[in-house]
Design a protein around this motif. Structure first.
Motif, mmCIF file in Angstrom:
data_model
loop_
_atom_site.group_PDB
_atom_site.id
_atom_site.type_symbol
_atom_site.label_atom_id
_atom_site.label_comp_id
_atom_site.label_asym_id
_atom_site.label_seq_id
_atom_site.Cartn_x
_atom_site.Cartn_y
_atom_site.Cartn_z
ATOM 1 N N ARG A 158 0.835 -1.204 0.000
ATOM 2 C CA ARG A 158 0.000 0.000 0.000
ATOM 3 C C ARG A 158 0.873 1.259 0.000
ATOM 4 O O ARG A 158 0.523 2.267 -0.587
ATOM 5 N N LYS A 159 2.008 1.176 0.681
ATOM 6 C CA LYS A 159 2.927 2.315 0.778
ATOM 7 C C LYS A 159 3.853 2.391 -0.442
ATOM 8 O O LYS A 159 4.691 3.282 -0.521
ATOM 9 N N ASN A 160 3.710 1.427 -1.347
ATOM 10 C CA ASN A 160 4.583 1.396 -2.523
ATOM 11 C C ASN A 160 6.056 1.367 -2.155
ATOM 12 O O ASN A 160 6.889 2.005 -2.815
ATOM 13 N N ALA A 161 6.360 0.653 -1.087
ATOM 14 C CA ALA A 161 7.739 0.629 -0.585
ATOM 15 C C ALA A 161 8.641 -0.183 -1.518
ATOM 16 O O ALA A 161 8.201 -1.101 -2.192
ATOM 17 N N ASN A 162 9.877 0.223 -1.540
ATOM 18 C CA ASN A 162 10.933 -0.503 -2.236
ATOM 19 C C ASN A 162 11.386 -1.616 -1.284
ATOM 20 O O ASN A 162 12.009 -1.333 -0.265
ATOM 21 N N VAL A 163 11.025 -2.859 -1.572
ATOM 22 C CA VAL A 163 11.156 -3.928 -0.579
ATOM 23 C C VAL A 163 12.183 -4.991 -0.963
ATOM 24 O O VAL A 163 12.206 -5.473 -2.098
ATOM 25 N N ILE A 164 13.015 -5.344 0.015
ATOM 26 C CA ILE A 164 13.831 -6.551 -0.063
ATOM 27 C C ILE A 164 13.230 -7.508 0.961
ATOM 28 O O ILE A 164 13.020 -7.134 2.117
#
Ligand code: GDP
Ligand code: MG
Length: 163
Positions: A109-115
């Motif tokens: 939802r936060k459009n985070a850049n995720v590893i």
């Protein structure tokens, strides 16, 4: 210019252990009691020749107390907002839990850049759980052991382009 990495995930997956390993000082509180770290802690991390800011975020408690749950969710969202990239940690020994799925939703939802990292992956006890983490839909789970320092070279290579 450096970057900021937020370590997010539910309580007890090993976020503070990883924070301490990256910062090299015992700034974050590590405890066997789930949810003991309830604040954002910032430290100067080093990984090989990389220097960056790391945030140890509180987990989202699936507590009866809605105010606590809300507060921890807000803390996590704040960590995500302050960070350039999020390391979402799950427990390879436990596998994917409903709380992990709530976290995955927050990050999406936060459009985070995720590893995505499956921690506690030392030995064979984490193999099934690490594979299960694919179901979160956040790409390939990196297998790490914060306690034993495994997977840090892979983390380095993923973070290198951020520097
Ligand atoms: P947090 O609540 O996500 O910050 O988790 P902590 O860092 O406080 O760790 C919770 C528990 O998991 C502690 O007992 C740690 O010693 C343990 N732990 C952390 N990393 C690892 C790991 O790589 N392998 C194993 N087996 N245990 C770990
Ligand atoms: Mg902690």
């Amino acid at each position: 210019m450096s970057f900021t990495l937020a370590i997010v995930g539910r309580p007890n997956v090993g976020k503070s252990t990883l924070f301490n390993r990256l910062v090299g000082k015992r700034l974050a509180l590590v405890d066997d009691t789930p949810g003991v770290t309830r604040d954002l802690r910032e430290g100067d991390a080093r990984l090989g020749d990389l220097r960056f800011i790391v945030i140890d975020s509180a987990g989202l408690e699936l507590a009866e107390d809605d105010s606590l749950q809300g507060r921890m969710r807000r803390l996590t969202e704040r960590a995500v907002e302050e960070a350039d990239i999020c390391l979402f940690v799950v427990d390879a020994r436990v596998g994917v839990t409903p709380a992990d799925e709530i976290f995955a939703d927050i990050l999406r939802r936060k459009n985070a850049n995720v590893i995505l990292a499956a921690n506690k992956a030392e030995g064979s006890a984490g193999e099934a759980g690490a594979l299960e983490a694919w179901s979160l839909g956040l790409g390939e789970p990196m297998q790490i052991s914060a306690e034993h320092g495994l997977g840090m070279d892979e983390l380095y290579h993923v973070l290198r382009p951020m520097a």
